[in-house]
Design an enzyme around this catalytic site. Structure first.
Site, PDB file in Angstrom:
ATOM      1  N   GLY A   3      49.947  58.088  33.307  1.00 58.38           N
ATOM      2  CA  GLY A   3      49.858  59.494  32.892  1.00 58.38           C
ATOM      3  C   GLY A   3      51.081  59.903  32.088  1.00 58.38           C
TER       4      GLY A   3
ATOM      5  CB  SER B 130      34.382  53.256  56.461  1.00 61.27           C
ATOM      6  OG  SER B 130      34.355  52.403  55.372  1.00 61.27           O
ATOM      7  CG  LEU B 131      34.011  52.885  62.569  1.00 59.58           C
ATOM      8  CD1 LEU B 131      33.904  52.172  63.908  1.00 59.58           C
ATOM      9  CD2 LEU B 131      33.001  54.031  62.506  1.00 59.58           C
ATOM     10  N   GLY B 132      37.973  54.432  60.338  1.00 58.63           N
ATOM     11  CA  GLY B 132      39.288  55.089  60.362  1.00 58.63           C
ATOM     12  C   GLY B 132      40.244  54.465  61.358  1.00 58.63           C
TER      13      GLY B 132
ATOM     14  CB  ILE C 270      43.032  57.921  60.777  1.00 57.71           C
ATOM     15  CG1 ILE C 270      42.758  57.896  59.269  1.00 57.71           C
ATOM     16  CG2 ILE C 270      43.377  59.332  61.254  1.00 57.71           C
ATOM     17  CD1 ILE C 270      43.878  58.400  58.404  1.00 57.71           C
TER      18      ILE C 270
ATOM     19  CD  GLU D 261      51.502  58.152  43.363  1.00 58.93           C
ATOM     20  OE1 GLU D 261      52.423  58.753  42.781  1.00 58.93           O
ATOM     21  OE2 GLU D 261      50.923  57.165  42.879  1.00 58.93           O
TER      22      GLU D 261
ATOM     23  CB  CYS E 205      52.457  55.282  36.569  1.00 58.23           C
ATOM     24  SG  CYS E 205      53.135  53.630  36.352  1.00 58.23           S
TER      25      CYS E 205
ATOM     26  CE  LYS F 155      19.040  56.410  71.123  1.00 53.83           C
ATOM     27  NZ  LYS F 155      18.408  56.381  72.459  1.00 53.83           N
TER      28      LYS F 155
ATOM     29  CG  HIS G 134      53.257  54.941  41.460  1.00 54.93           C
ATOM     30  ND1 HIS G 134      51.971  55.273  41.131  1.00 54.93           N
ATOM     31  CD2 HIS G 134      53.579  53.875  40.687  1.00 54.93           C
ATOM     32  CE1 HIS G 134      51.518  54.450  40.204  1.00 54.93           C
ATOM     33  NE2 HIS G 134      52.476  53.589  39.919  1.00 54.93           N
TER      34      HIS G 134
HETATM   35  N1  GLN Z   1      49.234  50.256  32.965  1.00 57.48           N
HETATM   36  C1  GLN Z   1      50.540  50.793  32.935  1.00 57.48           C
HETATM   37  C2  GLN Z   1      51.610  49.730  33.102  1.00 57.48           C
HETATM   38  O1  GLN Z   1      51.333  48.637  33.538  1.00 57.48           O
HETATM   39  C3  GLN Z   1      50.707  51.885  33.987  1.00 57.48           C
HETATM   40  C4  GLN Z   1      50.587  51.371  35.378  1.00 57.48           C
HETATM   41  C5  GLN Z   1      50.391  52.477  36.396  1.00 57.48           C
HETATM   42  O2  GLN Z   1      49.960  53.565  36.058  1.00 57.48           O
HETATM   43  N2  GLN Z   1      50.658  52.190  37.664  1.00 57.48           N
HETATM   44  O3  GLN Z   1      52.751  49.973  32.787  1.00 57.48           O
END
Ligand code: GLN
Length: 538
Positions: free
Chosen positions: A386, A16-18, A21, A511, A384, A190, A509
């Site tokens: 959500g 976890s030192l990155g 990054i 993001e 997804c 150190k 996705h």
């Molecule tokens: N579990 C859901 C699916 O398999 C949604 C997957 C997710 O959110 N990446 O379709």
């Protein structure tokens, strides 16, 4: 024969030192000088890919456009470099052994005893050189996961030693990232753990060329001299990597420490003209001087480990800067959300994002939360799972069906979210979801269209379940519109609610495609909607 130069990044003292990054920052600096750079990550675990790992153990699984399930560091590479990575950029011990064992079964080693050295190390080397051999890159940066001295990373370190020997010191160098701890009681930084870590590396046959030292406090010159002397590294190759306010400061800090110059000098590369990093600096200025702020609730199942939602968090950083607003994330465990807790949990929020996920735990909480933001007209972004929860919620409380996703209730009477036929036949779990980039056709005039400014986009997927088109007419008639669909399969990609300021659910996705220089349009608009909502209630 490869014309690329190879830079290996190892880590010592702790994890976890990155490293990711630092690797991404160095790549950014080389890119700013006009070089073509890529980064690859070699992970020493036995899983073929991190797709089957619990996010609690390993953080988010990052999906590339070509459908590879990879380590979250690849997300950093893409966000920093604004380039796409692929399956070839992430290799695990599991994949190396899989390749070697497959070849053994095919008779490629007939007559031979297949061994770690040379067969496993040769396969690692072959993979290390693969991207370089494409001729597309001036530099290939290879990050070795884990810490030096770990049993499982030994074959990788041996492969680095051999590649270096094969290519010579002008073509391959090793940067060792280490920790300089500060002992409060002694009031001292150190160096001993670093000395030991370099000894460990030396025992494995590698003299690091450059030391990058993670530290809470500036490294005094005496300490740098000591590190140089005891670790056989030139004084100007002892690089300080001080804790930063944001990961996006690290390229600037590394430039100040001249990491890129040292790398170029060691690899005997004549510096191309240094381009301005104006766009990066502009982003940093916006990030650090917000004129407003918004509170966004992130409802998910793995909220105690924010790394599980790394790309979402970073997409908020990018979108916040774009809106000149600081995004404060309130982490909300889906299991805590119910009809009674919504009001207090969501108090003061200007938008709610319901996160991706798998499995039933927390599902009802997500649905309750979505009901609350739908009815109270709070901006909502579903990704997804959500989005799937938003469909179930709408089917239940607006259309009036006792609906569910078959992921949570295989026998539900109204399977508004269901597995695709092709998926039903699959029994293997690894790498078998709907993965990678797919086309999405967007309806004109929708919020998504307003955000993207285009009608045909491509976004990355990772799921097995889909909106069941059998129910689409009823959902649409009641006000939940399918505004994005896949042109080939007709599968729904985006849903939006009529009569709501900003209620968008996406099956993909977004993001994963947000970068510093290209913040994702849906995140940008979601934060914009949250700012508008904030004004409307104050
Ligand atoms: N579990 C859901 C699916 O398999 C949604 C997957 C997710 O959110 N990446 O379709």
């Amino acid at each position: 024969m490869s014309t690329s130069k190879y830079i290996f990044v190892t880590g010592g003292v702790t994890s976890s030192l990155g490293k990711g990054i630092i690797a991404a920052s160095l790549a950014k600096l080389l890119q700013a000088r006009g070089f073509k750079v890529t980064i690859q990550k070699f992970d020493p675990y036995i899983n073929i890919d991190p797709g089957t790992l619990n996010p609690y153990e390993h953080g988010e699984c990052y999906v590339t456009a070509d459908g590879a399930e990879t380590d979250l560091d690849l997300g950093h590479y893409e966000r920093f470099l604004n380039i796409e990575t692929s399956q070839a950029n992430n290799i695990t011990t599991g994949r190396i052994y899989f390749n070697v064992i497959t070849k053994e079964r095919q008779g490629e080693y007939l007559g031979k005893t297949v061994q770690v050295v040379p067969h496993i190390t040769d396969e690692i080397k072959r993979n290390m050189l693969l991207l370089g051999e494409s001729g597309n890159y001036d530099f290939v940066i290879t990050e070795i996961g884990g810490s030096v001295g770990d049993i499982e990373s030994l074959p990788f370190i041996e492969a680095v030693r051999q590649v270096r020997w094969d290519l010579g010191p002008n073509n391959a160098i090793v940067i060792h990232l280490t920790l300089i701890p500060y002992l409060k009681a002694a009031k001292e930084l150190k160096t001993k753990p670093t000395q030991h870590s370099v000894k460990e590396l030396l025992a494995e046959g590698i003299q690091p060329d450059i030391l990058v030292c993670r530290t809470e406090l500036p490294l005094p010159i005496e300490l740098r001299k000591k590190l140089a002397l005891f670790c056989n590294v030139h004084l100007n190759s002892v690089i300080e990597s001080i804790d930063a306010d944001t990961i996006y400061d690290v390229p600037i800090l590394m430039r100040k420490e001249k990491l890129d110059e040292r790398v170029l000098a060691k690899l005997k590369v004549h510096t191309k003209v240094e381009r301005d990093r104006e766009d990066w600096k502009k982003f940093l200025t916006k990030l650090k001087s917000p004129t407003d702020e918004v509170n966004i609730g992130l409802v998910g199942k793995y909220v105690s480990l924010p790394d599980a939602y790394k790309s979402i968090v970073e997409a908020f950083v990018h979108a916040g800067a774009e809106n000149d607003a600081k995004v404060n994330i309130k982490w909300i465990s889906a299991e805590d959300v119910n009809h009674n807790s919504c009001e207090s949990l969501f108090k003061g929020l200007h938008g709610v994002l319901v996160a991706p996920g798998f499995g039933e735990r927390g599902m009802e909480g997500k649905i309750q939360g979505i009901r609350y933001v739908r009815e109270n007209k709070i901006p909502f972004f579903g990704i997804c799972l959500g989005m799937q929860c938003a469909v179930v919620e709408f089917a239940r409380h607006v259309v009036g069906l006792d609906a569910n996703s078959t992921e949570f209730d295989a026998k539900t009477k109204y399977p508004v979210i269901d597995m695709m036929e092709a998926q039903k036949k699959i029994t293997d779990k690894g790498g078998t979801m709907r993965l990678g980039a797919y086309d999405c056709r967007i309806k004109k005039g929708s919020k998504a269209h307003l955000a993207y400014g285009e009608t045909l986009i491509q976004e990355r997927h990772r799921h097995r379940y889909e909106l069941n088109n059998k129910y689409l007419d009823r959902l649409e008639a009641a006000g939940l519109k399918a505004v994005g669909t896949n042109p080939e399969s007709g599968l729904v990609e985006i849903v939006e609610l009529k009569d709501h300021p900003w209620f968008v659910g996406v099956q993909y996705h977004p993001e994963l495609r947000s970068t510093v220089l290209n913040p994702h349009p849906l995140f940008v608009k979601f934060i914009g909607a949250a700012l508008t909502y904030k004004k409307s209630i104050s």
